[in-house]
Design a protein around this motif. Structure first.
Motif, PDB file in Angstrom:
ATOM      1  N   PHE C  85      18.084   6.836 -24.917  1.00 16.70           N
ATOM      2  CA  PHE C  85      19.007   7.892 -24.492  1.00 16.70           C
ATOM      3  C   PHE C  85      20.415   7.617 -24.999  1.00 16.70           C
ATOM      4  CE2 PHE C  85      21.983   9.774 -21.463  1.00 16.70           C
ATOM      5  CZ  PHE C  85      21.620  11.103 -21.595  1.00 16.70           C
ATOM      6  N   VAL C  86      20.904   6.424 -24.708  1.00 21.21           N
ATOM      7  CA  VAL C  86      22.260   6.087 -25.164  1.00 21.21           C
ATOM      8  C   VAL C  86      22.314   6.171 -26.684  1.00 21.21           C
ATOM      9  CG1 VAL C  86      24.059   4.334 -25.177  1.00 21.21           C
ATOM     10  CG2 VAL C  86      22.630   4.623 -23.158  1.00 21.21           C
ATOM     11  N   GLY C  87      21.266   5.688 -27.332  1.00 19.36           N
ATOM     12  CA  GLY C  87      21.220   5.709 -28.789  1.00 19.36           C
ATOM     13  C   GLY C  87      21.301   7.117 -29.341  1.00 19.36           C
ATOM     14  N   MET C  88      20.538   8.052 -28.743  1.00 20.78           N
ATOM     15  CA  MET C  88      20.534   9.405 -29.304  1.00 20.78           C
ATOM     16  C   MET C  88      21.879  10.089 -29.107  1.00 20.78           C
ATOM     17  SD  MET C  88      17.874  11.495 -26.833  1.00 20.78           S
ATOM     18  CE  MET C  88      18.184  13.180 -27.355  1.00 20.78           C
ATOM     19  N   VAL C  89      22.610   9.711 -28.063  1.00 17.32           N
ATOM     20  CA  VAL C  89      23.933  10.313 -27.850  1.00 17.32           C
ATOM     21  C   VAL C  89      24.950   9.718 -28.824  1.00 17.32           C
ATOM     22  CG1 VAL C  89      25.820  10.590 -26.219  1.00 17.32           C
ATOM     23  CG2 VAL C  89      23.453  10.821 -25.432  1.00 17.32           C
ATOM     24  N   LEU C  90      24.995   8.387 -28.877  1.00 12.63           N
ATOM     25  CA  LEU C  90      25.994   7.733 -29.728  1.00 12.63           C
ATOM     26  C   LEU C  90      25.727   7.951 -31.213  1.00 12.63           C
ATOM     27  CD1 LEU C  90      26.604   4.305 -27.952  1.00 12.63           C
ATOM     28  CD2 LEU C  90      27.928   6.409 -27.789  1.00 12.63           C
ATOM     29  N   ALA C  91      24.463   8.209 -31.561  1.00 12.67           N
ATOM     30  CA  ALA C  91      24.127   8.342 -32.982  1.00 12.67           C
ATOM     31  C   ALA C  91      24.722   9.612 -33.578  1.00 12.67           C
ATOM     32  CB  ALA C  91      22.615   8.343 -33.154  1.00 12.67           C
ATOM     33  N   PRO C  93      27.832  11.206 -33.306  1.00 15.48           N
ATOM     34  CA  PRO C  93      29.096  11.050 -34.035  1.00 15.48           C
ATOM     35  C   PRO C  93      28.961  10.133 -35.252  1.00 15.48           C
ATOM     36  CG  PRO C  93      29.203   9.990 -31.871  1.00 15.48           C
ATOM     37  CD  PRO C  93      27.970  10.817 -31.890  1.00 15.48           C
ATOM     38  N   LEU C  94      28.207   9.046 -35.094  1.00 17.61           N
ATOM     39  CA  LEU C  94      28.077   8.115 -36.226  1.00 17.61           C
ATOM     40  C   LEU C  94      27.349   8.782 -37.395  1.00 17.61           C
ATOM     41  CD1 LEU C  94      28.689   5.229 -37.123  1.00 17.61           C
ATOM     42  CD2 LEU C  94      26.448   4.555 -36.271  1.00 17.61           C
ATOM     43  N   GLY C  95      26.320   9.561 -37.064  1.00 16.63           N
ATOM     44  CA  GLY C  95      25.565  10.254 -38.117  1.00 16.63           C
ATOM     45  C   GLY C  95      26.422  11.281 -38.844  1.00 16.63           C
ATOM     46  N   LEU C  96      27.226  12.020 -38.081  1.00 16.61           N
ATOM     47  CA  LEU C  96      28.109  13.022 -38.705  1.00 16.61           C
ATOM     48  C   LEU C  96      29.087  12.331 -39.647  1.00 16.61           C
ATOM     49  CD1 LEU C  96      28.928  15.399 -35.714  1.00 16.61           C
ATOM     50  CD2 LEU C  96      27.506  15.893 -37.695  1.00 16.61           C
ATOM     51  N   CYS C  97      29.618  11.175 -39.192  1.00 10.66           N
ATOM     52  CA  CYS C  97      30.582  10.459 -40.026  1.00 10.66           C
ATOM     53  C   CYS C  97      29.914   9.867 -41.261  1.00 10.66           C
ATOM     54  CB  CYS C  97      31.236   9.329 -39.237  1.00 10.66           C
ATOM     55  SG  CYS C  97      32.274   9.929 -37.919  1.00 10.66           S
ATOM     56  N   GLY C  98      28.619   9.615 -41.168  1.00 13.90           N
ATOM     57  CA  GLY C  98      27.934   8.983 -42.292  1.00 13.90           C
ATOM     58  C   GLY C  98      27.365   9.969 -43.292  1.00 13.90           C
ATOM     59  N   ALA C  99      27.655  11.260 -43.134  1.00 15.04           N
ATOM     60  CA  ALA C  99      27.147  12.264 -44.077  1.00 15.04           C
ATOM     61  C   ALA C  99      28.212  12.537 -45.130  1.00 15.04           C
ATOM     62  CB  ALA C  99      26.769  13.540 -43.340  1.00 15.04           C
ATOM     63  N   ILE C 157      20.094  11.094 -39.157  1.00 18.24           N
ATOM     64  CA  ILE C 157      20.939  12.287 -39.055  1.00 18.24           C
ATOM     65  C   ILE C 157      21.744  12.450 -40.337  1.00 18.24           C
ATOM     66  CG2 ILE C 157      22.920  13.320 -37.868  1.00 18.24           C
ATOM     67  CD1 ILE C 157      22.032  12.026 -35.316  1.00 18.24           C
ATOM     68  N   ALA C 158      22.373  11.349 -40.782  1.00 15.48           N
ATOM     69  CA  ALA C 158      23.221  11.430 -41.971  1.00 15.48           C
ATOM     70  C   ALA C 158      22.408  11.914 -43.172  1.00 15.48           C
ATOM     71  CB  ALA C 158      23.831  10.058 -42.256  1.00 15.48           C
ATOM     72  N   GLU C 159      21.196  11.367 -43.331  1.00 18.98           N
ATOM     73  CA  GLU C 159      20.377  11.780 -44.482  1.00 18.98           C
ATOM     74  C   GLU C 159      19.963  13.234 -44.377  1.00 18.98           C
ATOM     75  OE1 GLU C 159      17.252   8.906 -44.780  1.00 18.98           O
ATOM     76  OE2 GLU C 159      18.630   7.431 -45.632  1.00 18.98           O
ATOM     77  N   ASP C 160      19.635  13.668 -43.150  1.00 23.53           N
ATOM     78  CA  ASP C 160      19.260  15.081 -42.960  1.00 23.53           C
ATOM     79  C   ASP C 160      20.413  16.000 -43.297  1.00 23.53           C
ATOM     80  OD1 ASP C 160      16.737  14.651 -42.332  1.00 23.53           O
ATOM     81  OD2 ASP C 160      16.903  15.008 -40.178  1.00 23.53           O
ATOM     82  N   ILE C 161      21.597  15.609 -42.847  1.00 25.13           N
ATOM     83  CA  ILE C 161      22.748  16.471 -43.117  1.00 25.13           C
ATOM     84  C   ILE C 161      23.009  16.527 -44.618  1.00 25.13           C
ATOM     85  CG2 ILE C 161      25.241  16.737 -42.783  1.00 25.13           C
ATOM     86  CD1 ILE C 161      24.930  15.582 -40.018  1.00 25.13           C
ATOM     87  N   GLU C 162      22.855  15.373 -45.280  1.00 25.23           N
ATOM     88  CA  GLU C 162      23.090  15.373 -46.726  1.00 25.23           C
ATOM     89  C   GLU C 162      22.066  16.221 -47.466  1.00 25.23           C
ATOM     90  OE1 GLU C 162      23.326  11.249 -47.819  1.00 25.23           O
ATOM     91  OE2 GLU C 162      25.355  11.069 -47.031  1.00 25.23           O
ATOM     92  N   ASN C 163      20.867  16.318 -46.893  1.00 24.52           N
ATOM     93  CA  ASN C 163      19.823  17.098 -47.569  1.00 24.52           C
ATOM     94  C   ASN C 163      19.768  18.545 -47.118  1.00 24.52           C
ATOM     95  OD1 ASN C 163      18.948  14.931 -49.051  1.00 24.52           O
ATOM     96  ND2 ASN C 163      17.536  14.249 -47.453  1.00 24.52           N
ATOM     97  N   MET C 164      20.663  18.939 -46.206  1.00 23.38           N
ATOM     98  CA  MET C 164      20.510  20.292 -45.668  1.00 23.38           C
ATOM     99  C   MET C 164      21.000  21.324 -46.677  1.00 23.38           C
ATOM    100  SD  MET C 164      23.523  20.634 -42.891  1.00 23.38           S
ATOM    101  CE  MET C 164      25.216  20.524 -43.423  1.00 23.38           C
TER     102      MET C 164
END
Lengths: 270, 279, 263
Positions: C85-91, C93-99, C157-164
């Motif tokens: 749960f904590v992981g899916m929430v914190l991930a 912002p980190l995923g958005l920043c990593g795209a 998340i970052a990879e998905d955003i990059e591939n969207m």
């Protein structure tokens, strides 16, 4: 049509979800949050430890800098051993996972009993962590790299076997039919009709798993199964943080390089 | 040569694909099997080498009843039946030569197959066949680098590598363009005649069946409703096989466009197709 | 006309010298690595009877200390749930920043650096550090699993955003939407299904990893398991192993079921 007539025909607000759908979505959301909160609350956590965590962490970092490079030559051998354990473990896996995968794929299994056995091997292998496997093999073979190799193999069989079995189940059946129609025996059908179709998956997963295994083999030493983990664990226990820092940097380097190699190889074969 | 008696196939889901079909082929001829989708054409062909297990009935090839054989004997029998598929069914990642030689898998041992170490005679006849089907020099090309028509030529060579007593051909042209379809169909007929091998060919294209086959049999809902010469295919017969439709445009009165096509084939350097057409 | 009577398949490596050289290198490596490992063959030859002895002592599995077993199992499950749960929430912002296609370059490099760093080190190494920082017990395990979950989900998340599909992003941007609105309208719908799938997968993975962080004292069933091996309590070990296999198996079925529903 007047405005009033429009208003009568269309609702004033538009919602993406019906009330029922909204309710279900909120119920899921609340349920997930509830489970998470319940889990954290019930864990036997001493929150006081949290209070000075930043001090402890800061202390660790200060003690790690500067890293003690004098001992770098001492860790080269354990580092190589780590790579050997991963490589030989992957080689053993390859030899065992391949037949198990053919047993566990519905279209190549000789019979249901062997299929069930194959599936059980895959599930059991994957459920138990490499380090736990290492505990078992250390108890059998005693501390050392052999226990590590077998631990790596025991965990990887499930990983590779599952992926290869899935690939076998997805092959083009027409090709198999064509080879069967030439009067080839079962074994030759596997050799000519099935194997070439799954070969890229086999090599790809092998290289991929080798890369994962490099990372896994860095901690096998914690339970005595060889590799850099032995030195790492003893340095941690002796609070030699400057040595720990060197080892972590070395591990970081090896893992990044192996990831790079694995990605490059996989790109070439597909 | 081939004698099919009262062949019945009922699938596990209860669908009866064949209701007692009897066919005899006693001379080396190309027999086109026509009928609408689901009429049982594919089932009929696949029952002969038991890729589909027949429910009841007898299939006698050169004196052996194939339906009575055990697995090992069936493998022996399959070596004598070459099969050509709609989707070519080549091993895409292997070379053309490996695919052609796979026709000999029933004869070589496992270790030789593993080493790709086939007997000298087999290798020579594989080269000869490749040349004959128009793929001379392409032996080291990977099968997935070939066009549809070329793949089907490899499929034909693989089937003939078995030196079969019977060719089973399942919709050989359904995945090909009209021109290639004709070339492939003519090649199959020419080779069958050359080698004195009878061939059973499932085919959708009635006009093509008429112009190439020696004999046509028609299936409708698992029953044999026509068996005769291609010239006997009248609108009434076709209505019997396929149901009511205007057949005037389908039936070929004359092979008028063939000269033109043969010339075109030669111009393209496909001398072999012209030869196939001539034979 | 005569045809060739031999044919060899074209080899992957065309120069014979390199081909045989590769084989020689493989064999040389095997000898070198086996030699370097200082394998004690005598000790290994004893291994087979030892394994037999161990198996004899494992049977029958001892489920009698069920209270101890369940406490460990439940602790592992709770760690897995909470960390996921904590992981899916914190991930997020980190995923958005990593795209790369959303974040400015400095932010991107920092986020990717964090992801790579925490993915490089094995969970057990991270667990040791948390044990040193917050002491023995489930808190260290929880923090370890959170770190592992955040970096894993964020990478996905970052990879998905990059591939969207950037066309959709441009279309929404063309309406004059602000950045947060862009995220809600163009990014979220494209990545949500896979994000949820990855989270569920991570829950399943956390369940498996929660059994191992205990070995270095970070709580969960792994702590109990490691103790049984030290005390040669093999019948209890087997009971725990069977429980873990069953638990992971059920978790996998649940995870497949949910991911099937999400599709």
């Amino acid at each position: 049509m007047t405005l009033a007539e429009h208003a009568a025909r269309y609702p004033e607000v538009w919602r993406k979800f019906s009330p029922r759908q909204t309710l279900i979505r909120y119920a899921w959301f609340v349920g997930v949050v509830f489970v998470a909160v319940w889990s954290i609350q019930n864990l036997d956590i001493t929150w006081e430890y949290f209070l000075d965590a930043h001090i402890q962490a800061g202390d660790l970092i200060v003690r790690m800098v500067p890293p003690d490079w004098d001992h770098f030559s001492d860790i080269l051998d354990p580092l190589l051993e780590t790579i050997h354990i991963a490589t030989l473990g992957t080689a053993v896996t390859f030899a065992i996972a391949l037949p198990v995968a053919f047993l566990s794929a519905r279209n190549t299994t000789p019979n249901t009993v062997l299929w069930a056995i194959g599936r059980f091997i895959l599930v059991a292998s994957r459920s138990i962590n490499t380090v736990v496997w290492a505990l078992i093999f250390v108890a059998i073979f005693g501390p050392g790299a052999i226990a590590g190799i077998w631990a790596i193999a025991a965990r990887s069989i499930g990983f590779m076997g599952k992926l290869i079995a899935e690939a076998i189940e997805e092959i083009d059946h027409g090709t198999v039919e064509a080879i069967e129609a030439t009067g080839a025996s079962r074994l030759k059908v596997l050799l000519i009709g099935v194997l070439p179709q799954v070969l890229p998956v086999i090599t790809g997963t092998t290289v991929y798993r080798w890369d994962i295994n490099i990372r896994e083999s860095t901690v096998l030493g914690f339970v005595g199964a060889g590799g850099i983990g032995i030195q790492l664990y003893s340095s941690i226990n002796q609070f030699q943080w400057d040595e720990v820092a060197v080892m972590l940097l070395a591990v970081f380097g090896v893992v990044v390089i192996s990831e790079f190699v694995s990605a490059a190889v996989r790109q070439r074969i597909t | 040569m081939l004698q099919i008696t009262d062949l019945v196939k009922q699938y596990p889901n209860g669908f009866r694909a064949l209701h007692g079909v009897s066919v005899t082929v006693d001379e080396p001829q190309v027999v086109a099997v026509i009928g609408s989708s689901g009429a049982g054409k594919s089932t009929l062909i696949r029952c002969i080498n038991r890729l589909v297990e027949p429910t009841t009935g007898a299939i006698v090839l050169e004196g052996t009843d194939i339906t009575k054989l055990n697995r090992a004997q069936l493998r022996q029998a399959r070596r004598r039946m070459g099969m050509i598929f709609q989707e070519y069914n080549l091993v895409e990642r292997l070379t053309v030569m490996e695919n052609v030689l796979s026709g000999r898998l029933g004869y070589v041992g496992f270790w030789r197959a593993f080493r790709r170490n086939y007997p000298a005679d087999d290798v020579a006849s594989a080269f000869e066949l490749l040349e004959r089907v128009g793929l001379g020099g392409r032996h080291d090309t990977r099968a997935d680098a070939l066009s549809g028509g070329q793949r089907q030529r490899v499929g034909i060579a693989r089937a003939l590598m078995q030196k079969p007593d019977l060719l089973l051909v399942d919709e050989p042209t359904a995945s090909l363009d009209p021109k290639t379809s004709r070339q492939i169909m003519r090649l199959i007929c020419a080779l069958a005649h050359e080698r004195g091998t009878p061939a059973l060919v499932n085919i959708h294209d009635v006009a093509l069946a008429q112009s190439t086959a020696d004999r046509v049999i028609g299936l409708r809902e698992g029953n044999l409703v026509f068996d005769g010469k291609p010239t006997d295919l009248t609108p009434a017969v076709l209505t019997d096989i396929y149901g009511e439709e205007d057949w005037s445009a389908t039936i070929r009165k004359d092979d008028d466009d063939e000269d033109e096509e043969a010339v075109a084939a030669r111009d393209n350097g496909h001398a072999l197709d012209a030869e196939a057409y001539a034979g | 006309m005569s045809y060739p009577t031999t044919w060899r398949p074209p080899s992957l490596i065309s120069t014979p010298m390199y081909r045989y050289g590769l084989w020689a290198a493989v064999i040389a490596y095997l000898f070198w690595s086996m030699g370097a490992l200082e394998i004690d063959w005598h000790r290994i030859s004893q291994g087979i009877p030892r394994a037999g002895n161990m198996i004899v002592r494992m049977f029958p599995p001892d489920f009698s200390r069920s209270e101890l077993l369940w406490r460990g199992v439940i602790e592992s499950i709770q760690m897995a749930f909470a960390a996921s749960f904590v992981g899916m929430v914190l991930a997020i912002p980190l995923g958005l920043c990593g795209a790369r296609n959303l974040a400015p370059a400095p932010v991107y490099y920092v986020a990717r650096g964090i992801i790579v760093l925490s993915r490089t080190f094995h969970e057990v190494i991270i667990a040791i550090f948390f044990v040193k920082i917050v002491g023995f017990g489930p808190l260290a395990g929880l923090l370890t699993l959170i770190v592992a979950s955040v970096s894993f989900i964020a990478k996905m998340i970052a990879e998905d955003i990059e591939n969207m599909n950037m066309g959709q992003v441009e279309a929404v941007r063309a309406t004059g939407a602000s950045f947060p609105k862009l995220l809600i309208y163009a990014v979220q719908p494209q990545i949500l299904p896979r994000y949820l799938g990855v989270c569920i997968y991570r829950l399943d993975a956390n369940l498996r990893h929660s059994t191992v962080v205990g070995i270095v004292g970070a709580g969960g069933i792994g702590m109990t398991l490691s103790a049984t091996f030290k005390r040669y309590d093999y019948d209890f070990s087997l009971a725990i192993l069977i429980t873990i296999i069953a638990l992971v198996f059920i978790g996998e079925i649940f995870s497949n079921w949910v991911r099937g529903k999400l599709r």
